[in-house]
Design an enzyme around this catalytic site. Sequence first.
Site, PDB file in Angstrom:
ATOM      1  N   SER A  89      42.124  36.858  48.401  1.00 11.61           N
ATOM      2  CA  SER A  89      41.527  37.509  47.231  1.00 11.61           C
ATOM      3  C   SER A  89      41.040  36.510  46.196  1.00 11.61           C
ATOM      4  O   SER A  89      40.508  36.892  45.164  1.00 11.61           O
ATOM      5  CB  SER A  89      42.557  38.433  46.591  1.00 11.61           C
ATOM      6  OG  SER A  89      43.621  37.683  46.040  1.00 11.61           O
ATOM      7  N   THR A 205      43.278  39.422  43.024  1.00 13.25           N
ATOM      8  CA  THR A 205      42.874  38.494  41.964  1.00 13.25           C
ATOM      9  C   THR A 205      44.162  37.872  41.499  1.00 13.25           C
ATOM     10  O   THR A 205      45.222  38.462  41.657  1.00 13.25           O
ATOM     11  CB  THR A 205      42.260  39.300  40.792  1.00 13.25           C
ATOM     12  OG1 THR A 205      41.048  39.905  41.215  1.00 13.25           O
ATOM     13  CG2 THR A 205      41.994  38.458  39.563  1.00 13.25           C
ATOM     14  N   THR A 223      39.192  34.958  40.966  1.00 15.51           N
ATOM     15  CA  THR A 223      39.109  35.941  42.050  1.00 15.51           C
ATOM     16  C   THR A 223      37.888  35.707  42.947  1.00 15.51           C
ATOM     17  O   THR A 223      36.898  35.105  42.514  1.00 15.51           O
ATOM     18  CB  THR A 223      38.988  37.359  41.447  1.00 15.51           C
ATOM     19  OG1 THR A 223      39.084  38.326  42.479  1.00 15.51           O
ATOM     20  CG2 THR A 223      37.680  37.582  40.718  1.00 15.51           C
ATOM     21  N   ARG A 233      27.028  40.705  42.526  1.00 22.12           N
ATOM     22  CA  ARG A 233      27.914  41.598  41.746  1.00 22.12           C
ATOM     23  C   ARG A 233      28.952  40.758  40.991  1.00 22.12           C
ATOM     24  O   ARG A 233      29.612  39.896  41.563  1.00 22.12           O
ATOM     25  CB  ARG A 233      28.618  42.577  42.689  1.00 22.12           C
ATOM     26  CG  ARG A 233      29.634  43.511  41.984  1.00 22.12           C
ATOM     27  CD  ARG A 233      31.049  42.977  42.045  1.00 22.12           C
ATOM     28  NE  ARG A 233      32.037  43.937  41.572  1.00 22.12           N
ATOM     29  CZ  ARG A 233      33.315  43.651  41.377  1.00 22.12           C
ATOM     30  NH1 ARG A 233      33.771  42.443  41.630  1.00 22.12           N
ATOM     31  NH2 ARG A 233      34.151  44.557  40.943  1.00 22.12           N
ATOM     32  N   THR A 256      43.986  42.858  36.824  1.00 19.13           N
ATOM     33  CA  THR A 256      43.529  42.884  38.215  1.00 19.13           C
ATOM     34  C   THR A 256      43.300  44.344  38.588  1.00 19.13           C
ATOM     35  O   THR A 256      43.854  45.240  37.963  1.00 19.13           O
ATOM     36  CB  THR A 256      44.566  42.273  39.188  1.00 19.13           C
ATOM     37  OG1 THR A 256      45.771  43.036  39.125  1.00 19.13           O
ATOM     38  CG2 THR A 256      44.866  40.825  38.844  1.00 19.13           C
ATOM     39  N   GLY A 257      42.494  44.552  39.612  1.00 18.65           N
ATOM     40  CA  GLY A 257      42.219  45.925  40.036  1.00 18.65           C
ATOM     41  C   GLY A 257      40.747  46.245  39.925  1.00 18.65           C
ATOM     42  O   GLY A 257      39.909  45.330  39.891  1.00 18.65           O
TER      43      GLY A 257
HETATM   44  N1  ASP Z   1      39.139  42.846  39.366  1.00 17.71           N
HETATM   45  C1  ASP Z   1      38.570  42.245  40.536  1.00 17.71           C
HETATM   46  C2  ASP Z   1      37.120  42.589  40.599  1.00 17.71           C
HETATM   47  O1  ASP Z   1      36.773  43.740  40.372  1.00 17.71           O
HETATM   48  C3  ASP Z   1      39.198  42.639  41.817  1.00 17.71           C
HETATM   49  C4  ASP Z   1      40.689  42.731  41.838  1.00 17.71           C
HETATM   50  O2  ASP Z   1      41.355  42.378  40.882  1.00 17.71           O
HETATM   51  O3  ASP Z   1      41.253  43.162  42.824  1.00 17.71           O
HETATM   52  O4  ASP Z   1      36.329  41.732  40.922  1.00 17.71           O
END
Ligand code: ASP
Length: 355
Positions: A89, A205, A223, A233, A256-257
């Site tokens: 990740s 992340t 990340t 993106r 994160t997320g």
């Molecule tokens: N927040 C990160 C993103 O949208 C992904 C993640 O944290 O899992 O790029």
Amino acid sequence: MAAKAQFSRRRFFSTAAALLGGWPFLSRLQGGRAVAPTVQRRGTQLVVSSANGLEAAKTTYRLMSRGSDTLEAAISGVNLVENDPDDMSVGYGGLPNEDGVVELDSAVMHGPTHKAGAVAALQNIKNPSRVAQLVLETTDHVLLVGKGALRFAKANGFKEEELLTKKSRERWLKWKRDLSRRDDWLSDDEEDRGIARKVARPTGTIHVAAMNSDGDISCVTTTSGLAWKIPGRVGDSPIIGAGLYVDNAIGSCGSTGRGEANLQNLCCFAAVELMRTGLAPEEAGLEVLRRVASHTTEKRLLDDQGRPNFGLKFYLIAKDGRYAGATMWGPSKFAVADRRGTRLEECAVLYQREN
Ligand code: ASP
């Protein structure tokens, strides 16, 4: 160089302010408006991190104990995970975009100077957090993207390398094979009728936030972003206020997320502002998650009870030494390092998953 000089001038200033009455005095001086009073418990050295950052938190804590600046310590911590091919990740071995190219996002923020640096959609450089640090230290900018970020990294001596590992390439090829009606590009029809399919995309992340015994706070988020993303993106991680935010007088938040939800709500800035009004880190994190839930209206993002069907987590430190993880869906853990050692703790939970 200039930045280093600035850091130490600032350190001197904070020491002087502390002698004159501590941080509340400093924030009144600086802000023109008093911040909500918090109990100042000095001397709390602390690291919080996403759960994949146990080793990173330990390293960050150890470096701060040896006198390292909070930001330098936190970046050294996340470098371990950026360099780890088994963490898919972040950094080397991260899952790629839909073309099979690893594109990295990272931001760093240094509380004592309130300076930030970030890079987005950076290809072929293993440690985007170090490039973000150089944006902070050696430029008058905050965010460099794509080719410009790569040129900047190379000009600073970073080596270009292939970041896709055998394992991450295989995962990408499997996704391509499974494509067709299981993609999540939205046709008008699917979106209108609320039947757009949800494709499970691996995410991940690392965020690390560090507070030293002087109460200075810095943090970093790094990340490879959403797997199989459209090239170019950019997620929340390199956006100051979304993927992370520090106000050295109040505290910090990192995330994160689902980056899109975080970008639409500028969650980390919001959480720090809520702490400014006196909310504890846990309450601030949960309140921002409630906001995200109430702003999520698209059917494809909701479960059958109208709750967001995605993950979002916050990692928070308050100036007085309180800390928390807060998650949309629990149970979920986050990492902590302090004088009691390094461990995983439970996040405060907005919605509990039934097993
Ligand atoms: N927040 C990160 C993103 O949208 C992904 C993640 O944290 O899992 O790029």
